[in-house]
Design a protein around this motif. Structure first.
Motif, PDB file in Angstrom:
ATOM      1  N   GLY A 153      56.858   7.495  16.026  1.00 19.20           N
ATOM      2  CA  GLY A 153      57.704   6.380  15.613  1.00 19.20           C
ATOM      3  C   GLY A 153      57.170   5.733  14.359  1.00 19.20           C
ATOM      4  O   GLY A 153      55.954   5.703  14.128  1.00 19.20           O
ATOM      5  N   GLU A 179      61.395   8.156  16.838  1.00 16.41           N
ATOM      6  CA  GLU A 179      62.191   6.934  16.757  1.00 16.41           C
ATOM      7  C   GLU A 179      62.079   6.370  15.349  1.00 16.41           C
ATOM      8  O   GLU A 179      60.979   6.088  14.858  1.00 16.41           O
ATOM      9  CB  GLU A 179      61.758   5.870  17.761  1.00 16.41           C
ATOM     10  CG  GLU A 179      62.648   4.626  17.660  1.00 16.41           C
ATOM     11  CD  GLU A 179      62.382   3.547  18.681  1.00 16.41           C
ATOM     12  OE1 GLU A 179      63.252   2.663  18.830  1.00 16.41           O
ATOM     13  OE2 GLU A 179      61.311   3.567  19.320  1.00 16.41           O
ATOM     14  N   LEU A 182      59.688   3.708  22.781  1.00 16.87           N
ATOM     15  CA  LEU A 182      58.828   4.878  22.827  1.00 16.87           C
ATOM     16  C   LEU A 182      58.014   4.914  24.115  1.00 16.87           C
ATOM     17  O   LEU A 182      57.814   5.980  24.713  1.00 16.87           O
ATOM     18  CB  LEU A 182      57.896   4.886  21.617  1.00 16.87           C
ATOM     19  CG  LEU A 182      58.542   5.223  20.271  1.00 16.87           C
ATOM     20  CD1 LEU A 182      57.557   4.962  19.140  1.00 16.87           C
ATOM     21  CD2 LEU A 182      59.024   6.671  20.240  1.00 16.87           C
ATOM     22  N   CYS A 190      60.816   1.835  14.973  1.00 18.50           N
ATOM     23  CA  CYS A 190      60.329   1.727  16.351  1.00 18.50           C
ATOM     24  C   CYS A 190      59.977   0.310  16.771  1.00 18.50           C
ATOM     25  O   CYS A 190      59.771   0.059  17.964  1.00 18.50           O
ATOM     26  CB  CYS A 190      59.133   2.645  16.550  1.00 18.50           C
ATOM     27  SG  CYS A 190      57.677   2.197  15.564  1.00 18.50           S
TER      28      CYS A 190
END
Length: 220
Positions: A76, A53, A62, A56
């Motif tokens: 992330g 990601e 997540l 994030c």
């Protein structure tokens, strides 16, 4: 301004904007960041696959994704250390520290090897991130570059209210702009351009009468 200077300015802006709001971010955003869970359902990483990601934030996405796809590993990063403090605490609270790895990085110029020690990932996603970061096109480009064979990149962000009242668009966009959030009207064209450059297939789906746009870049 140099890339490093621009990144420093963006980091400072995010720290100032979300230094306090990170504590109430997930509660408040659930009322208008629509389409995030739809994106997570569509990730479908391969068994043992890797998911990144970009931007994030608090790691909310997540954590949801890690619970839905228990055989995948998740990574992330965010430019805001304040957000990452909240993210690390949340990941630990959900006992997912062994499957979610977090780092500080710049969406427009990141190195997977330096951040996480991996060369590529099976899935990349960006959830309401493109409207917040100045180098948003570079973030899409970089995300496309790190895809493993058979990989895909997924985005969800504010659309242009194509089938909603103009007054709603003006009022909501004004409130978004106050928090340095700018919906990207040329997202469809950018996805097509990046897809052509990297030999990917571009998809774009308006949601909720154009309130949000869901996009993807896929190999094959």
């Amino acid at each position: 301004m140099s890339g490093a200077g621009a990144a420093a300015d963006q980091k400072g802006l995010m720290e100032t904007t979300y230094g306090f709001h990170r504590h109430i971010y997930d509660f408040t955003r659930k009322f208008y960041l629509f389409g995030r869970d739809r994106l997570i359902r569509q990730l479908a990483p391969p068994p043992g696959g890797t998911v990144l990601e970009i931007g994030c934030g608090t790691a909310r996405n997540l954590i949801v994704a890690a619970k839905r796809w228990p055989e995948a590993r998740f990574f992330g990063f965010d430019i805001s250390e304040a957000m990452l403090q909240t993210a690390r605490a949340s990941v630990a609270r959900h006992r997912l520290s062994d499957r979610i790895t977090l780092a500080q990085g710049d969406a427009g110029d990141f190195d997977l090897g330096a951040l996480f020690g991996i060369p590529q990932v099976d899935r990349v996603f960006m959830s309401y991130t493109l409207s917040m970061i100045p180098p948003w096109i570079a973030a899409i480009e970089q995300g496309a570059r790190v895809l493993a064979p058979g990989g895909s990149l997924h985005v969800i962000d504010f659309g242009q209210y194509e089938r909603l009242p103009a007054v709603a668009r003006r009022l909501h966009f004004k409130s978004l702009n106050d928090f340095h959030v700018y919906p990207r009207r040329d997202l469809p064209e950018v996805l097509e351009r990046v897809a052509a450059k990297h030999q990917l297939r571009a998809e774009l789906t308006p949601l909720l009468r154009g309130y949000a746009w869901a996009g993807a870049l896929r190999q094959g």
